[in-house]
Design an enzyme around this catalytic site. Structure first.
Site, PDB file in Angstrom:
ATOM      1  N   LEU A 220      24.194  12.058  69.294  1.00 30.82           N
ATOM      2  CA  LEU A 220      25.388  11.942  68.456  1.00 30.82           C
ATOM      3  C   LEU A 220      26.601  11.467  69.236  1.00 30.82           C
ATOM      4  CD1 LEU A 220      25.079  15.125  66.191  1.00 30.82           C
ATOM      5  CD2 LEU A 220      24.588  12.765  65.593  1.00 30.82           C
ATOM      6  N   CYS A 238      26.066  19.999  73.731  1.00 29.88           N
ATOM      7  CA  CYS A 238      26.339  20.029  72.289  1.00 29.88           C
ATOM      8  C   CYS A 238      25.068  20.342  71.488  1.00 29.88           C
ATOM      9  CB  CYS A 238      26.934  18.696  71.842  1.00 29.88           C
ATOM     10  SG  CYS A 238      28.503  18.286  72.642  1.00 29.88           S
ATOM     11  N   HIS A 239      23.950  19.682  71.816  1.00 28.79           N
ATOM     12  CA  HIS A 239      22.731  19.865  71.049  1.00 28.79           C
ATOM     13  C   HIS A 239      21.510  20.089  71.933  1.00 28.79           C
ATOM     14  CE1 HIS A 239      25.521  17.548  68.456  1.00 28.79           C
ATOM     15  NE2 HIS A 239      25.086  18.373  67.506  1.00 28.79           N
ATOM     16  N   GLY A 240      21.722  20.214  73.237  1.00 26.78           N
ATOM     17  CA  GLY A 240      20.633  20.582  74.122  1.00 26.78           C
ATOM     18  C   GLY A 240      19.689  19.470  74.509  1.00 26.78           C
ATOM     19  N   PRO A 253      16.970  16.779  71.145  1.00 26.04           N
ATOM     20  CA  PRO A 253      16.923  15.916  69.953  1.00 26.04           C
ATOM     21  C   PRO A 253      17.224  14.448  70.225  1.00 26.04           C
ATOM     22  CG  PRO A 253      18.988  17.105  69.999  1.00 26.04           C
ATOM     23  CD  PRO A 253      18.205  17.609  71.180  1.00 26.04           C
TER      24      PRO A 253
END
Length: 274
Positions: A220, A238-240, A253
């Site tokens: 992202l 943020c999202h690993g 991701p």
């Protein structure tokens, strides 16, 4: 039967029961006579009468024209040949001004001039069209101040071994990593079957000890942290998403590896990105 035969023969004007006389708009068929005793209009026997066979040869010279038909009564009309034909001599070439000479004698010369003139016109049109397109596309190019920032020069001696430095290039974070030999060996032995976005480490670097990637997570658009994560490369909190020391996605991701920008080594101590 007698009427049909009379209409078809040369005596049709004499034997026709009715005749139509149409005067010209500018020239009367019969001159105006002063009032006097009425006279019967008679045809001059010495003047040859026109029939359908001689109409095309005599009609253009004027005078009375007599026609006959099987389905219509005989008629007499006046030929309207007093119209002035426009003169196009001004638009004609000098080689074809003389109407008594054949135009075939100057055909090659006229064709050469025409082809040359048309070819020159097409070339000039293509030239001006090309300039117009180039100017239009050039107006959409970045300004000079923007082009000045399109490239960045980095002094490699300022980056110690095992460290990652962050620079700003075109408004984006740029990671330049001075890798150790252990990191190079570690990423080189990773099989491609374990990678989500398979790429060899040698395809991502121009010199094994230097890694140049954009610091933007492919998930992202977050900015990862260097020297972190499960694989010792980069980690996006943020999202690993976990990246190795070659900037390849290993866990999380993110679908793709970190982007490698266009760069070159101008010397042993100078890196140019852009």
């Amino acid at each position: 039967m007698l009427s049909l035969s009379a209409r078809c023969g040369p005596l049709a004007p004499y034997l026709a029961a009715a005749a139509h006389i149409v005067p010209a708009p500018q020239k009367p068929l019969v001159p105006e006579l002063p009032p006097g005793p009425k006279k019967i209009l008679s045809l001059d026997p010495r003047r040859p009468l026109l029939c359908r066979e001689s109409l095309f040869g005599q009609a253009s010279r004027g005078g009375l024209v007599v026609t006959s038909s099987l389905t219509a009564p005989a008629s007499v009309r006046y030929v309207h040949n007093d119209m002035v034909v426009p003169d196009f001599s001004y638009n004609r070439r000098n080689s074809v001004q003389d109407t008594t000479k054949s135009s075939q004698d100057s055909s090659a010369e006229r064709k050469t001039f025409t082809y040359f003139f048309n070819g020159a016109t097409y070339l000039l049109s293509a030239y001006f069209a090309k300039n117009a397109v180039v100017m239009f596309i050039g107006s959409m190019n970045p300004a000079a101040d923007v082009l000045a920032l399109a490239k960045i020069e980095i002094k490699l001696s300022d980056i110690p071994e095992g460290r990652n430095m962050v620079f700003q290039w075109r408004g984006k974070p740029l990671f330049v990593r001075h890798r150790t030999q252990a990191e190079i060996d570690q990423v080189a032995k990773v099989p491609l079957s374990e990678l989500r976005d398979p790429q060899h480490d040698t395809d991502r670097v121009k010199k094994p000890e230097w890694l140049v990637v954009l610091g933007i997570c492919t998930h992202l658009g977050c900015v990862p942290i260097s020297d972190a994560g499960d694989y010792g490369g980069y980690y996006c909190p943020c999202h690993g998403s976990h990246y190795d020391a070659s900037g390849r996605i290993r866990k999380g991701p993110a679908p793709l590896n970190l982007e490698v920008p266009e760069h070159e080594f101008a010397s042993e101590d100078l890196l140019i990105v852009g």
